[in-house]
Design a protein around this motif. Structure first.
Motif, PDB file in Angstrom:
ATOM      1  N   THR A  35       0.841  -1.197   0.000  1.00 50.54           N
ATOM      2  CA  THR A  35       0.000   0.000   0.000  1.00 50.54           C
ATOM      3  C   THR A  35       0.877   1.247   0.000  1.00 50.54           C
ATOM      4  O   THR A  35       0.627   2.214  -0.716  1.00 50.54           O
ATOM      5  N   LYS A  36       1.942   1.165   0.771  1.00 53.42           N
ATOM      6  CA  LYS A  36       2.839   2.305   0.862  1.00 53.42           C
ATOM      7  C   LYS A  36       3.522   2.584  -0.470  1.00 53.42           C
ATOM      8  O   LYS A  36       3.559   3.729  -0.931  1.00 53.42           O
ATOM      9  N   ILE A  37       4.030   1.548  -1.118  1.00 54.51           N
ATOM     10  CA  ILE A  37       4.721   1.842  -2.381  1.00 54.51           C
ATOM     11  C   ILE A  37       3.717   2.216  -3.459  1.00 54.51           C
ATOM     12  O   ILE A  37       4.022   2.990  -4.358  1.00 54.51           O
ATOM     13  N   GLY A  38       2.504   1.682  -3.340  1.00 51.53           N
ATOM     14  CA  GLY A  38       1.467   2.088  -4.295  1.00 51.53           C
ATOM     15  C   GLY A  38       1.189   3.572  -4.200  1.00 51.53           C
ATOM     16  O   GLY A  38       0.977   4.247  -5.210  1.00 51.53           O
ATOM     17  N   ALA A  39       1.223   4.069  -2.987  1.00 50.73           N
ATOM     18  CA  ALA A  39       0.933   5.482  -2.792  1.00 50.73           C
ATOM     19  C   ALA A  39       2.121   6.355  -3.185  1.00 50.73           C
ATOM     20  O   ALA A  39       1.956   7.462  -3.687  1.00 50.73           O
ATOM     21  N   LYS A  40       3.305   5.846  -2.966  1.00 45.12           N
ATOM     22  CA  LYS A  40       4.461   6.732  -3.081  1.00 45.12           C
ATOM     23  C   LYS A  40       5.249   6.611  -4.378  1.00 45.12           C
ATOM     24  O   LYS A  40       5.928   7.557  -4.784  1.00 45.12           O
ATOM     25  N   LEU A  41       5.226   5.450  -4.993  1.00 48.90           N
ATOM     26  CA  LEU A  41       6.125   5.254  -6.128  1.00 48.90           C
ATOM     27  C   LEU A  41       5.398   5.272  -7.452  1.00 48.90           C
ATOM     28  O   LEU A  41       4.304   4.741  -7.594  1.00 48.90           O
ATOM     29  N   LYS A  42       6.066   5.885  -8.412  1.00 51.85           N
ATOM     30  CA  LYS A  42       5.594   5.815  -9.782  1.00 51.85           C
ATOM     31  C   LYS A  42       5.969   4.456 -10.356  1.00 51.85           C
ATOM     32  O   LYS A  42       6.779   3.724  -9.791  1.00 51.85           O
TER      33      LYS A  42
ATOM     34  N   ASP B 245     -11.053  -1.632 -11.448  1.00 55.26           N
ATOM     35  CA  ASP B 245     -11.172  -0.408 -10.652  1.00 55.26           C
ATOM     36  C   ASP B 245     -10.656  -0.534  -9.224  1.00 55.26           C
ATOM     37  O   ASP B 245     -10.894   0.340  -8.388  1.00 55.26           O
ATOM     38  N   GLU B 246      -9.972  -1.618  -8.927  1.00 54.92           N
ATOM     39  CA  GLU B 246      -9.303  -1.763  -7.628  1.00 54.92           C
ATOM     40  C   GLU B 246      -7.826  -2.061  -7.899  1.00 54.92           C
ATOM     41  O   GLU B 246      -7.501  -2.632  -8.942  1.00 54.92           O
ATOM     42  N   PRO B 247      -6.941  -1.735  -6.990  1.00 58.59           N
ATOM     43  CA  PRO B 247      -5.544  -2.126  -7.193  1.00 58.59           C
ATOM     44  C   PRO B 247      -5.454  -3.648  -7.369  1.00 58.59           C
ATOM     45  O   PRO B 247      -6.275  -4.393  -6.812  1.00 58.59           O
ATOM     46  N   MET B 248      -4.482  -4.074  -8.105  1.00 54.41           N
ATOM     47  CA  MET B 248      -4.343  -5.497  -8.383  1.00 54.41           C
ATOM     48  C   MET B 248      -2.909  -5.889  -8.052  1.00 54.41           C
ATOM     49  O   MET B 248      -1.979  -5.105  -8.275  1.00 54.41           O
ATOM     50  N   ILE B 249      -2.741  -7.077  -7.479  1.00 58.36           N
ATOM     51  CA  ILE B 249      -1.371  -7.501  -7.184  1.00 58.36           C
ATOM     52  C   ILE B 249      -1.138  -8.897  -7.731  1.00 58.36           C
ATOM     53  O   ILE B 249      -2.035  -9.737  -7.756  1.00 58.36           O
ATOM     54  N   TRP B 250       0.052  -9.089  -8.207  1.00 59.05           N
ATOM     55  CA  TRP B 250       0.428 -10.433  -8.663  1.00 59.05           C
ATOM     56  C   TRP B 250       1.885 -10.699  -8.354  1.00 59.05           C
ATOM     57  O   TRP B 250       2.670  -9.786  -8.111  1.00 59.05           O
ATOM     58  N   LEU B 251       2.200 -11.960  -8.360  1.00 59.49           N
ATOM     59  CA  LEU B 251       3.579 -12.395  -8.163  1.00 59.49           C
ATOM     60  C   LEU B 251       4.267 -12.415  -9.523  1.00 59.49           C
ATOM     61  O   LEU B 251       3.747 -13.001 -10.469  1.00 59.49           O
TER      62      LEU B 251
ATOM     63  N   ILE C 131       6.524  -8.744  -5.929  1.00 61.15           N
ATOM     64  CA  ILE C 131       5.078  -8.568  -5.959  1.00 61.15           C
ATOM     65  C   ILE C 131       4.797  -7.290  -6.721  1.00 61.15           C
ATOM     66  O   ILE C 131       5.302  -6.227  -6.367  1.00 61.15           O
ATOM     67  N   GLN C 132       4.046  -7.428  -7.796  1.00 58.85           N
ATOM     68  CA  GLN C 132       3.752  -6.260  -8.616  1.00 58.85           C
ATOM     69  C   GLN C 132       2.428  -5.666  -8.173  1.00 58.85           C
ATOM     70  O   GLN C 132       1.448  -6.389  -7.969  1.00 58.85           O
ATOM     71  N   TYR C 133       2.426  -4.372  -8.035  1.00 58.90           N
ATOM     72  CA  TYR C 133       1.254  -3.650  -7.535  1.00 58.90           C
ATOM     73  C   TYR C 133       0.859  -2.680  -8.627  1.00 58.90           C
ATOM     74  O   TYR C 133       1.631  -1.815  -9.012  1.00 58.90           O
ATOM     75  N   ILE C 134      -0.326  -2.829  -9.160  1.00 60.46           N
ATOM     76  CA  ILE C 134      -0.709  -2.010 -10.304  1.00 60.46           C
ATOM     77  C   ILE C 134      -2.056  -1.350 -10.015  1.00 60.46           C
ATOM     78  O   ILE C 134      -2.978  -1.979  -9.472  1.00 60.46           O
ATOM     79  N   LEU C 135      -2.154  -0.078 -10.317  1.00 55.95           N
ATOM     80  CA  LEU C 135      -3.354   0.698  -9.994  1.00 55.95           C
ATOM     81  C   LEU C 135      -4.245   0.791 -11.223  1.00 55.95           C
ATOM     82  O   LEU C 135      -3.765   0.698 -12.360  1.00 55.95           O
TER      83      LEU C 135
ATOM     84  N   GLN D  20      11.749   9.259  -2.528  1.00 56.41           N
ATOM     85  CA  GLN D  20      10.767   8.312  -1.986  1.00 56.41           C
ATOM     86  C   GLN D  20      11.386   6.922  -1.839  1.00 56.41           C
ATOM     87  O   GLN D  20      11.208   6.239  -0.834  1.00 56.41           O
ATOM     88  N   ARG D  21      12.068   6.513  -2.864  1.00 55.35           N
ATOM     89  CA  ARG D  21      12.650   5.173  -2.840  1.00 55.35           C
ATOM     90  C   ARG D  21      13.702   5.043  -1.731  1.00 55.35           C
ATOM     91  O   ARG D  21      13.740   4.059  -1.003  1.00 55.35           O
ATOM     92  N   GLN D  22      14.550   6.042  -1.645  1.00 54.82           N
ATOM     93  CA  GLN D  22      15.579   5.976  -0.606  1.00 54.82           C
ATOM     94  C   GLN D  22      14.963   5.967   0.788  1.00 54.82           C
ATOM     95  O   GLN D  22      15.410   5.249   1.666  1.00 54.82           O
ATOM     96  N   ALA D  23      13.896   6.740   0.933  1.00 54.80           N
ATOM     97  CA  ALA D  23      13.255   6.810   2.242  1.00 54.80           C
ATOM     98  C   ALA D  23      12.667   5.468   2.662  1.00 54.80           C
ATOM     99  O   ALA D  23      12.596   5.121   3.833  1.00 54.80           O
TER     100      ALA D  23
END
Lengths: 348, 348, 348, 348
Positions: free
Chosen positions: B58-65, B154-160, B94-98, C11-14
């Motif tokens: 959730t954190k990287i989904g919010a913070k990373l492009k 319309d929801e985040p999706m995660i896969w290995l 784990i891939q997190y895609i919005l 962000q990544r470094q943090a």
């Protein structure tokens, strides 16, 4: 005939008797050709009408016991051009079994299969594993596996029996063994191979065995027809529209090493291109209405009909309906021909 | 140290510099051993808790492009004993895609797969064929196939995401190519290979191609779980209970040539025997509650957890529930080891 | 760096520290690239001069005992770009053995081979079979076969020792076992496999075994050079002139499953075309005078020299003589790369 | 015959005519058995004496032209039990060719081979490659390869011609094509395949082709007899003493896909154990004096004799000499039987 050739003819004939006494011979002018430009099969294309077969089956069901020797009641599909068998390699018969009857246990080097045409409630045991056979199922008895059948339902049941007897005879390699008991004992795990390999897509992780024979003995109607339905949405093969071959999931080889089996669907209005190939085919029409043109002869077929196509005969298929797909089951000997390097095909 | 050995030590050290100037060397007393009695892997067994992973995702989904280079947002499962990667051969992330995001098209010599952990509605295009990916599906991108993904749900999706990057690096054989366009064009027949080969049990009759790579790119959750359910009724394998490997239906080989994939089920109360093998494994717990004991350390796991097992580590599995089966998905590098003749296993 | 990217970097470094505590990570701007467009091997091309090697071998022969651990006296061919080994997968060493010395029995999962550079009269025992090794012979010790050597001649003998140690290490699959006795017992039939399979063209009629490993352990200089002489009359391969690979006569696969071996001949005046491929090569010059140009660097070689070529390096060969062929022996890791689907080549 | 059985017999006979009109039949009491417990081959064991053959060959050489159709002058080895051919699958003939004669170019789907019995100086062209054929050489013409022969020596020459005509006929897969010109053009590289693959132990390094057919067309007498000499020092096979099969060096399969070929040596005084197998064998005695006992009949043979052994016949071999080895060349159809899963053997 020129003088020189005549003289050669005379010389050859003069030698024949002496040579024969030493188990030798030379080519004689009266011999058929040693080779032909392409296959001149003695087999004739044939067509069996469902109505005829039903009547004949009812008759033999009423009149004939299970055969004393092989313990099966079967109506054999014959060929006028061959001394025996349905094609040069294959024997196809329709087995008719009555409620309560048992086709006793035996095994043979001929590979065999059953394709259930009608009815439900018979079960088969193959090498100790038991399956219930229902309409549309394909059940294998690979070479030298024990097999027996018992009809536990309450209506007569019929299925297609196919064996590569003529192939095995050509190789002088027939073995047969009968059992002391009519039915084999069932193993503790009655359908192990189906449960292990029946998905086609997966196998036991720790399974390091590479069985010589296909370990999967039953292909359910449901799964096969679903596969055909999916594939039928793809562009048609020019000669066969949609035709899917049953395969050995551990090797990708044909389900039986010598006999090919396939389910075929012709979309509404389809008229395929003509082609020919070495190897022979026996068709069973599962549903629909159409025609197959074999070397210029048209067989108009409907559900329940059978046809056979000789090696190297030009043939094409037509679905006569413009709104309903037709579905056919076929057996062929392509796998044997391919293994021997003798399979060829060409567009007509 | 005896005088003779010391003298040998001195001799070797005296030679080192001269040899080095000619790109040569001899064994030095300070060298690590050339061989070990059995594998002494630097990799450590590891365990990732679902709750931790969810929070971090959730954190990287919010913070990373989406990453600039590879265009993926992934949380990599690392290993403290290794300079990079999840095991000596495999990278698991784990891939997190919005919703609305696109993972752009590229291809690489590393083989890759995706196993959908959560969500629905993303689609992937592999070499022009498009599939919709849903929870439990396994989707392959064999080596050097173009692939891209777009999340249309319309929801985040995660896969290995699993790749054999470390194996390819060991062989110094990395190739990569990006695409000029974010998404590939879709072929006229968007899911041809699935429709042709997806049944596992059948293939096109006239298909004479023997593709170098597995032509089947997607294994649906439904089909795989049905296979597992059928097999779970059989007696358990002593080390893995019920474990089914995904296979290439045209060859019976593993689904990808270097990476093994399997679905595993532990029946209620099962405690498997301990064993060890060369090759490494990454586990994802799909459902259930249990434990895996690796070289004496116990990982208590639940749904959503990950674990990794190093080469030659002794391990055993426990289902802590007495009424519910547990289900795990695993990736391993057994196929690569087997192809190189380096796979071994033994009961502990 | 744009603001957006900087922000992503920040962000990544943090995140790094928190992720690390859970055995996770995300890509960091300071990471090397995950993929490269093509292989960027750390290995450097190298060249060893015969005169240097002879001097160094004489020196270690005089000063060093047989190594305490592995019981071999070897001069290793190192690479400045790699932490160990001659190439990313292969260790090549020159073994120097004095009359009367014994290289004691052991076995390992690394595949190994010996190519006799100079001398005669040593014999080797591989899994109970004994061969006398003479100049130009190739002797295999496939994975996990017991092997020991004894020098019964009266001059020092040298041979090339090749093992795929780095490949086995990459897979964390090293096993080793020493023997209680210095030399194995010899079987009643000391050279069975050579007598059964040594012709390459024939095998025992009733031999139904399909051994997992190559049953042929020795390829004589005489037979290999005769084969090369015959093939050298054919038109040249553009990149290698005449190069013949040693093969497993029961399968047509490479002689060892992971290591390729070949004998190569360059006709007088030949200058081959340049090409590159994945996989690495070590060359030993048996006779002649020429040059190999590797990524722009020219190695002028003569008899007794060694060279190594890194993965994906562009290279071409020149025979500097206008009247004498040159002959080289090579080892490579192509079989391992091919089995993993990672072999590629292209003209430069 | 019991009343019940008689009634069944009557029923079956009564049905025959009606069934026949619909291309159907049921088993009839007068039918031969569908299966037999083991193979009841119609083929008879046979023996041809060298003195008889020589006399007959001289006679046909004097009297017969090269045959008009196939352009060969051959003395066919017949079998009293079979409608044609030497065994159920194989035709063996002795070809007699006079100086200056040409056996014109053609090709056929039957696989063929030549084993040179006597003479030297003929050459053969197979698919553009030319070989000189000398005594003891084995020359292949795999299915559908063009071949022609010209005798350039100055004495009559004889060789054994073997084709799998009966096998190809059983499968109704005969194709034949004659050439417009008597001899093919020779390619620029007249013996490429021999030079590339003739060592058996090596193949071109950059050869990535995996030819469907054996690329090696000639096995020299010298190499084959040297292989036999080496193997003859090993302990004897119980049934065949020393027998080496010619193989395809790229696959380890038999030299031809359907026909097996082997060179066999019986050490002085050897009396092998008896065994039997499916598949048929034709023997040619190259040297020595001995006996072969086939199903109780003893054939006393000497150099130049031929014998044929039917499928499943019990047989054993004796070398009558106590100081000289005997050497035999054999052809068999084991490869075809094995590919079809029909090969079996057992000790008697």
């Amino acid at each position: 005939m020129s003088e020189a050739v005549m003289s050669d003819t005379v010389q050859r004939q003069a030698l024949a008797e002496e040579l024969d006494s030493f188990n030798c011979r030379v080519a004689q002018p009266t011999d058929g050709p040693l080779f032909t430009r392409d296959p001149q099969s003695a087999m004739k294309a044939a067509h069996w009408k469902a109505s005829d077969l039903e009547r004949l089956l009812t008759k033999i069901g009423a009149k004939l016991k299970l055969e004393a020797g092989g313990q099966r009641r079967t109506l054999r599909l014959a060929n006028r051009g061959l001394p025996f068998g349905t094609t040069p390699t294959i024997w196809a018969s329709i087995q008719y079994i009555l409620p309560g009857e048992i086709a006793t246990a035996h095994r043979h080097t001929a590979s065999a299969l059953r394709f259930i045409m009608k009815g439900r409630g018979a079960d088969t045991i193959v090498d100790g594993e038991r399956y219930e056979m229902n309409e549309g199922d394909l059940v294998l008895t690979p070479a030298w596996t024990w097999h027996d059948h018992e009809h536990k339902g309450d209506e007569p049941m019929i299925w297609l029996d196919v064996l590569d007897i003529s192939l095995v005879r050509s190789m002088h390699a027939t073995f047969f063994e009968g059992s002391d008991v009519p039915r084999q004992a069932v193993s503790d795990i009655p359908d192990r191979s189906y449960r292990h390999y029946g998905s086609g897509l997966m196998r036991p992780l720790n399974d390091t065995s590479r069985p010589a024979l296909n370990p999967l003995l039953v292909y359910s109607a449901e799964r096969a027809q679903e596969a055909l339905r999916l594939a039928a949405a793809l562009p048609p093969d020019p000669f066969d529209d949609t035709a899917l071959e049953y395969l050995n999931p551990l090797t990708g080889d044909s389900a039986l090493p010598t006999i090919g089996t396939a389910l075929q669907s012709l979309r509404p209005g389809m008229h395929t291109k003509a082609h020919r190939h070495t190897g022979s085919v026996v068709y069973y029409v599962m549903r629909g209405q159409g025609a197959t043109i074999v070397d210029g002869t048209t067989f108009e077929w409907g559900a329940g009909d059978f046809m056979s196509i000789p090696p190297w005969a030009v043939h094409e298929h037509v679905n006569r309906s413009y709104d309903t797909p037709a579905m056919l089951f076929q057996v062929n000997d392509f796998p044997a021909l391919k293994k021997l390097g003798l399979y060829r095909e060409e567009a007509a």
